[in-house]
Design a protein around this motif. Sequence first.
Motif, PDB file in Angstrom:
ATOM      1  N   SER A  37      31.843  15.014  41.870  1.00  0.00           N
ATOM      2  CA  SER A  37      31.533  13.882  41.003  1.00  0.00           C
ATOM      3  C   SER A  37      31.446  14.400  39.580  1.00  0.00           C
ATOM      4  O   SER A  37      30.798  15.422  39.334  1.00  0.00           O
ATOM      5  N   TRP A  38      32.081  13.721  38.647  1.00  0.00           N
ATOM      6  CA  TRP A  38      32.088  14.159  37.244  1.00  0.00           C
ATOM      7  C   TRP A  38      32.226  12.942  36.357  1.00  0.00           C
ATOM      8  O   TRP A  38      32.964  12.009  36.679  1.00  0.00           O
ATOM      9  N   SER A  39      31.514  12.954  35.251  1.00  0.00           N
ATOM     10  CA  SER A  39      31.701  11.899  34.259  1.00  0.00           C
ATOM     11  C   SER A  39      31.318  12.428  32.887  1.00  0.00           C
ATOM     12  O   SER A  39      30.570  13.388  32.764  1.00  0.00           O
ATOM     13  N   SER A  40      31.861  11.779  31.860  1.00  0.00           N
ATOM     14  CA  SER A  40      31.623  12.206  30.487  1.00  0.00           C
ATOM     15  C   SER A  40      31.809  11.019  29.556  1.00  0.00           C
ATOM     16  O   SER A  40      32.655  10.161  29.802  1.00  0.00           O
ATOM     17  N   LEU A  41      31.019  10.981  28.495  1.00  0.00           N
ATOM     18  CA  LEU A  41      31.230   9.949  27.479  1.00  0.00           C
ATOM     19  C   LEU A  41      32.494  10.239  26.682  1.00  0.00           C
ATOM     20  O   LEU A  41      33.141   9.349  26.152  1.00  0.00           O
ATOM     21  N   LYS A  42      32.844  11.529  26.615  1.00  0.00           N
ATOM     22  CA  LYS A  42      34.021  11.962  25.864  1.00  0.00           C
ATOM     23  C   LYS A  42      35.226  12.058  26.812  1.00  0.00           C
ATOM     24  O   LYS A  42      35.166  12.757  27.823  1.00  0.00           O
ATOM     25  N   LEU A  70      36.178  20.301  31.171  1.00  0.00           N
ATOM     26  CA  LEU A  70      35.282  19.447  31.952  1.00  0.00           C
ATOM     27  C   LEU A  70      33.830  19.879  31.789  1.00  0.00           C
ATOM     28  O   LEU A  70      32.945  19.043  31.599  1.00  0.00           O
ATOM     29  N   THR A  71      33.584  21.174  31.847  1.00  0.00           N
ATOM     30  CA  THR A  71      32.202  21.646  31.750  1.00  0.00           C
ATOM     31  C   THR A  71      31.658  21.505  30.337  1.00  0.00           C
ATOM     32  O   THR A  71      30.469  21.293  30.153  1.00  0.00           O
ATOM     33  N   GLU A  72      32.548  21.591  29.344  1.00  0.00           N
ATOM     34  CA  GLU A  72      32.102  21.400  27.956  1.00  0.00           C
ATOM     35  C   GLU A  72      31.755  19.942  27.683  1.00  0.00           C
ATOM     36  O   GLU A  72      30.885  19.643  26.874  1.00  0.00           O
ATOM     37  N   ALA A  73      32.438  19.012  28.358  1.00  0.00           N
ATOM     38  CA  ALA A  73      32.203  17.590  28.144  1.00  0.00           C
ATOM     39  C   ALA A  73      31.023  17.085  28.973  1.00  0.00           C
ATOM     40  O   ALA A  73      30.362  16.138  28.587  1.00  0.00           O
TER      41      ALA A  73
END
Length: 148
Positions: free
Chosen positions: A78-83, A55-58
Amino acid sequence: MTPTITAPTVTGKKNNQIKVALKVKDFNAIQAMSLRLEFLKSVLTFKKAVFADKLTEASTPQFAATPIDDETMKFKISWSSLKPVTLKKNQVLAYLYFKCAKTEGETLLHWNNEVSKGNECVFAIVDKIPTALPDGPGNFVDGKVTVK
């Protein structure tokens, strides 16, 4: 399939730090989440969260502990990523660190998904447009902390 997130049942010692592992299953190609965990502030004080490396890498997760009323605290992730990110069954999503009260007590670790008609606890995929995955009460399993 919508992920399931489980808060554990754990016991901590008075005035000591406690580590709470939030575990997931069916966390497949997830690109966003918003989670609301509630607990009694007379029993626990939130200190920090350490998220799974994937999660932290993305992306950089955002979190805060904010009071809801005089007795309850709300921990919002809250968390979001394009990957898209996939985690294995029973993998730890995050470790939450709390300071236990100086007195004995007990609190639920409650995933409150009722306050805004199911919009407080959400997992999503982005694909072409953001899509919240359908969930039910079984996707958010409450835990409990007992301070002795």
